[in-house]
Design a protein around this motif. Structure first.
Motif, PDB file in Angstrom:
ATOM      1  N   TYR A   6     103.464  35.552  62.431  1.00  0.00           N
ATOM      2  CA  TYR A   6     102.230  35.566  63.212  1.00  0.00           C
ATOM      3  C   TYR A   6     102.115  34.406  64.036  1.00  0.00           C
ATOM      4  CZ  TYR A   6     100.361  39.227  59.980  1.00  0.00           C
ATOM      5  OH  TYR A   6     100.261  40.461  59.121  1.00  0.00           O
ATOM      6  N   PRO A   7     102.928  34.497  65.036  1.00  0.00           N
ATOM      7  CA  PRO A   7     102.807  33.481  65.992  1.00  0.00           C
ATOM      8  C   PRO A   7     101.326  33.423  66.706  1.00  0.00           C
ATOM      9  CG  PRO A   7     104.125  34.999  67.031  1.00  0.00           C
ATOM     10  CD  PRO A   7     103.786  35.416  65.474  1.00  0.00           C
ATOM     11  N   SER A   8     100.930  32.130  67.164  1.00  0.00           N
ATOM     12  CA  SER A   8      99.421  32.181  67.844  1.00  0.00           C
ATOM     13  C   SER A   8      98.618  32.449  67.134  1.00  0.00           C
ATOM     14  CB  SER A   8      99.594  32.817  69.095  1.00  0.00           C
ATOM     15  OG  SER A   8     100.583  32.564  70.088  1.00  0.00           O
ATOM     16  N   SER A   9      98.532  32.120  65.771  1.00  0.00           N
ATOM     17  CA  SER A   9      97.368  32.056  64.625  1.00  0.00           C
ATOM     18  C   SER A   9      97.074  30.930  64.259  1.00  0.00           C
ATOM     19  CB  SER A   9      97.940  33.106  63.636  1.00  0.00           C
ATOM     20  OG  SER A   9      98.222  34.276  64.069  1.00  0.00           O
ATOM     21  N   ARG A  10      95.819  30.924  63.593  1.00  0.00           N
ATOM     22  CA  ARG A  10      95.535  30.013  62.795  1.00  0.00           C
ATOM     23  C   ARG A  10      95.841  30.008  61.346  1.00  0.00           C
ATOM     24  NH1 ARG A  10      90.485  30.236  65.986  1.00  0.00           N
ATOM     25  NH2 ARG A  10      89.913  32.044  64.322  1.00  0.00           N
ATOM     26  N   TYR A  11      96.569  28.917  60.743  1.00  0.00           N
ATOM     27  CA  TYR A  11      97.156  29.026  59.469  1.00  0.00           C
ATOM     28  C   TYR A  11      96.411  28.103  58.579  1.00  0.00           C
ATOM     29  CZ  TYR A  11     100.616  30.629  62.685  1.00  0.00           C
ATOM     30  OH  TYR A  11     101.321  31.053  63.639  1.00  0.00           O
ATOM     31  N   TYR A  12      96.226  28.620  57.298  1.00  0.00           N
ATOM     32  CA  TYR A  12      95.523  27.741  56.312  1.00  0.00           C
ATOM     33  C   TYR A  12      96.234  27.969  55.061  1.00  0.00           C
ATOM     34  CZ  TYR A  12      91.434  27.903  59.330  1.00  0.00           C
ATOM     35  OH  TYR A  12      90.319  27.806  60.534  1.00  0.00           O
ATOM     36  N   PHE A  13      96.484  26.704  54.111  1.00  0.00           N
ATOM     37  CA  PHE A  13      97.114  26.939  52.994  1.00  0.00           C
ATOM     38  C   PHE A  13      96.048  26.349  52.001  1.00  0.00           C
ATOM     39  CE2 PHE A  13     100.286  25.010  49.743  1.00  0.00           C
ATOM     40  CZ  PHE A  13     100.464  26.337  49.229  1.00  0.00           C
ATOM     41  N   ILE A  14      95.887  27.198  50.918  1.00  0.00           N
ATOM     42  CA  ILE A  14      94.800  27.127  50.012  1.00  0.00           C
ATOM     43  C   ILE A  14      95.498  26.582  48.616  1.00  0.00           C
ATOM     44  CG2 ILE A  14      92.980  27.750  48.532  1.00  0.00           C
ATOM     45  CD1 ILE A  14      92.493  29.987  50.784  1.00  0.00           C
ATOM     46  N   GLY A  15      95.369  25.251  48.208  1.00  0.00           N
ATOM     47  CA  GLY A  15      96.124  24.951  46.900  1.00  0.00           C
ATOM     48  C   GLY A  15      95.133  23.977  46.053  1.00  0.00           C
ATOM     49  N   ASP A  16      95.770  23.605  44.963  1.00  0.00           N
ATOM     50  CA  ASP A  16      94.927  22.826  43.816  1.00  0.00           C
ATOM     51  C   ASP A  16      95.578  21.640  43.606  1.00  0.00           C
ATOM     52  OD1 ASP A  16      96.996  24.673  42.672  1.00  0.00           O
ATOM     53  OD2 ASP A  16      96.281  23.700  40.721  1.00  0.00           O
ATOM     54  N   THR A  17      96.705  21.165  44.175  1.00  0.00           N
ATOM     55  CA  THR A  17      97.219  19.966  43.620  1.00  0.00           C
ATOM     56  C   THR A  17      97.653  19.119  44.936  1.00  0.00           C
ATOM     57  OG1 THR A  17      99.801  20.975  43.912  1.00  0.00           O
ATOM     58  CG2 THR A  17      98.718  21.278  41.787  1.00  0.00           C
ATOM     59  N   VAL A  18      97.958  17.912  44.870  1.00  0.00           N
ATOM     60  CA  VAL A  18      98.174  16.900  45.906  1.00  0.00           C
ATOM     61  C   VAL A  18      99.695  17.584  46.455  1.00  0.00           C
ATOM     62  CG1 VAL A  18      98.961  14.541  46.400  1.00  0.00           C
ATOM     63  CG2 VAL A  18      97.182  14.809  44.873  1.00  0.00           C
ATOM     64  N   GLY A  19     100.548  18.047  45.649  1.00  0.00           N
ATOM     65  CA  GLY A  19     101.724  18.479  46.305  1.00  0.00           C
ATOM     66  C   GLY A  19     101.498  19.459  47.255  1.00  0.00           C
ATOM     67  N   ASP A  20     100.588  20.603  46.755  1.00  0.00           N
ATOM     68  CA  ASP A  20     100.365  21.686  47.783  1.00  0.00           C
ATOM     69  C   ASP A  20      99.717  21.247  49.283  1.00  0.00           C
ATOM     70  OD1 ASP A  20     100.737  23.628  45.896  1.00  0.00           O
ATOM     71  OD2 ASP A  20      98.890  23.557  45.298  1.00  0.00           O
ATOM     72  N   ILE A  21      98.683  20.113  49.075  1.00  0.00           N
ATOM     73  CA  ILE A  21      98.175  19.521  50.226  1.00  0.00           C
ATOM     74  C   ILE A  21      99.223  18.926  51.242  1.00  0.00           C
ATOM     75  CG2 ILE A  21      96.594  18.269  51.402  1.00  0.00           C
ATOM     76  CD1 ILE A  21      95.565  20.591  49.566  1.00  0.00           C
ATOM     77  N   MET A  22     100.208  18.415  50.459  1.00  0.00           N
ATOM     78  CA  MET A  22     101.282  17.601  51.276  1.00  0.00           C
ATOM     79  C   MET A  22     102.225  18.449  52.151  1.00  0.00           C
ATOM     80  SD  MET A  22     102.180  14.475  48.642  1.00  0.00           S
ATOM     81  CE  MET A  22     103.546  13.933  49.574  1.00  0.00           C
ATOM     82  N   GLU A  23     102.713  19.385  51.273  1.00  0.00           N
ATOM     83  CA  GLU A  23     103.679  20.543  51.793  1.00  0.00           C
ATOM     84  C   GLU A  23     102.958  21.471  52.807  1.00  0.00           C
ATOM     85  OE1 GLU A  23     106.886  21.767  49.485  1.00  0.00           O
ATOM     86  OE2 GLU A  23     105.603  21.971  47.789  1.00  0.00           O
ATOM     87  N   GLY A  24     101.580  21.836  52.852  1.00  0.00           N
ATOM     88  CA  GLY A  24     100.878  22.419  53.740  1.00  0.00           C
ATOM     89  C   GLY A  24     100.991  21.624  55.066  1.00  0.00           C
ATOM     90  N   ARG A  25     100.456  20.283  54.821  1.00  0.00           N
ATOM     91  CA  ARG A  25     100.550  19.493  55.910  1.00  0.00           C
ATOM     92  C   ARG A  25     101.698  19.506  56.654  1.00  0.00           C
ATOM     93  NH1 ARG A  25      98.666  15.057  53.698  1.00  0.00           N
ATOM     94  NH2 ARG A  25      96.315  15.559  54.005  1.00  0.00           N
ATOM     95  N   LYS A  26     102.897  19.157  56.166  1.00  0.00           N
ATOM     96  CA  LYS A  26     104.270  19.247  56.683  1.00  0.00           C
ATOM     97  C   LYS A  26     104.552  20.325  57.122  1.00  0.00           C
ATOM     98  CE  LYS A  26     109.078  17.587  55.071  1.00  0.00           C
ATOM     99  NZ  LYS A  26     109.640  17.104  53.913  1.00  0.00           N
TER     100      LYS A  26
END
Length: 203
Positions: free
Chosen positions: A145-165
């Motif tokens: 899905y190029p040219s989209s807005r992407y969101y990752f919903i997580g419940d751990t610090v690791g989820d947030i770090m990997e989503g940001r990365k």
């Protein structure tokens, strides 16, 4: 621009922590891994679970032995795992967007759980049997899905770090494995305290 919404599974959709942790720690005892407490277990999820275990000097063989033991426990107790109250309705409301699951759990185990709860809104489920890195899994979705807005919903610090990365917006939920205080240190883009609040992120 289209929103592409990627969910973690354990701690976001499935209330599986107690069973997951029980069999993980049992597996550690069985295979001589020195992880014995809830805090030590939760600390593994401040990064990628597999990378966290490797950083402790554990061999790939020993890590897989623990993971397979834990998965057997999850499979044997699948009927005891519940869905978080209200999350099914929110997933349905968001189903006008492309929805995915990226998880450290097993793809078929997750698929069968969702089927038992009549949740059939996800375009794909990518478990650790397909790829260990959540960063790589998220990026594979972004390619679809190029040219989209992407969101990752997580419940751990690791989820947030990997989503940001991976380069996506991160949404931390406080009803999962890591509490709000721990999640705040990871600086997610959004923090939500109950499933209905998720809808406000995507309006």
């Amino acid at each position: 621009m289209e929103n592409v919404i990627i969910f973690d599974y354990d701690g976001v959709i499935a209330d599986s922590k107690e069973i997951f942790m029980r069999y993980f720690l049992e597996g550690c005892r069985r295979y001589g891994v020195d992880i014995t407490t809830e805090e030590e277990f939760l600390r593994l999820y401040e990064g990628n679970i597999y990378e966290s275990m490797l950083s402790l000097g554990l061999s790939r063989e020993k890590i897989l032995s623990v993971v397979y033991y834990m998965r057997r426990g999850l499979l044997e107790n699948k009927d005891r795992i519940r869905m978080f109250s209200g999350i099914g309705e929110i997933i349905k409301e968001l189903s006008s967007h492309p929805l995915f699951i990226v998880t450290s759990n097993d793809t078929e185990l997750v698929r069968n759980f969702l089927k038992s709860w009549h949740i059939d809104f996800f375009e794909d489920i990518i478990g650790s049997d397909r790829e260990a890195s959540k960063v790589k899994k998220i990026k594979s979705i972004m390619e679809k899905y190029p040219s989209s807005r992407y969101y990752f919903i997580g419940d751990t610090v690791g989820d947030i770090m990997e989503g940001r990365k991976a380069g996506v917006k991160t949404v931390a939920v406080t009803w999962g494995w890591h509490d709000e205080e721990r999640l705040a240190k990871a600086k997610p883009d959004y923090m939500v305290k109950n499933p209905p609040e998720l809808l406000t992120v995507f309006r």
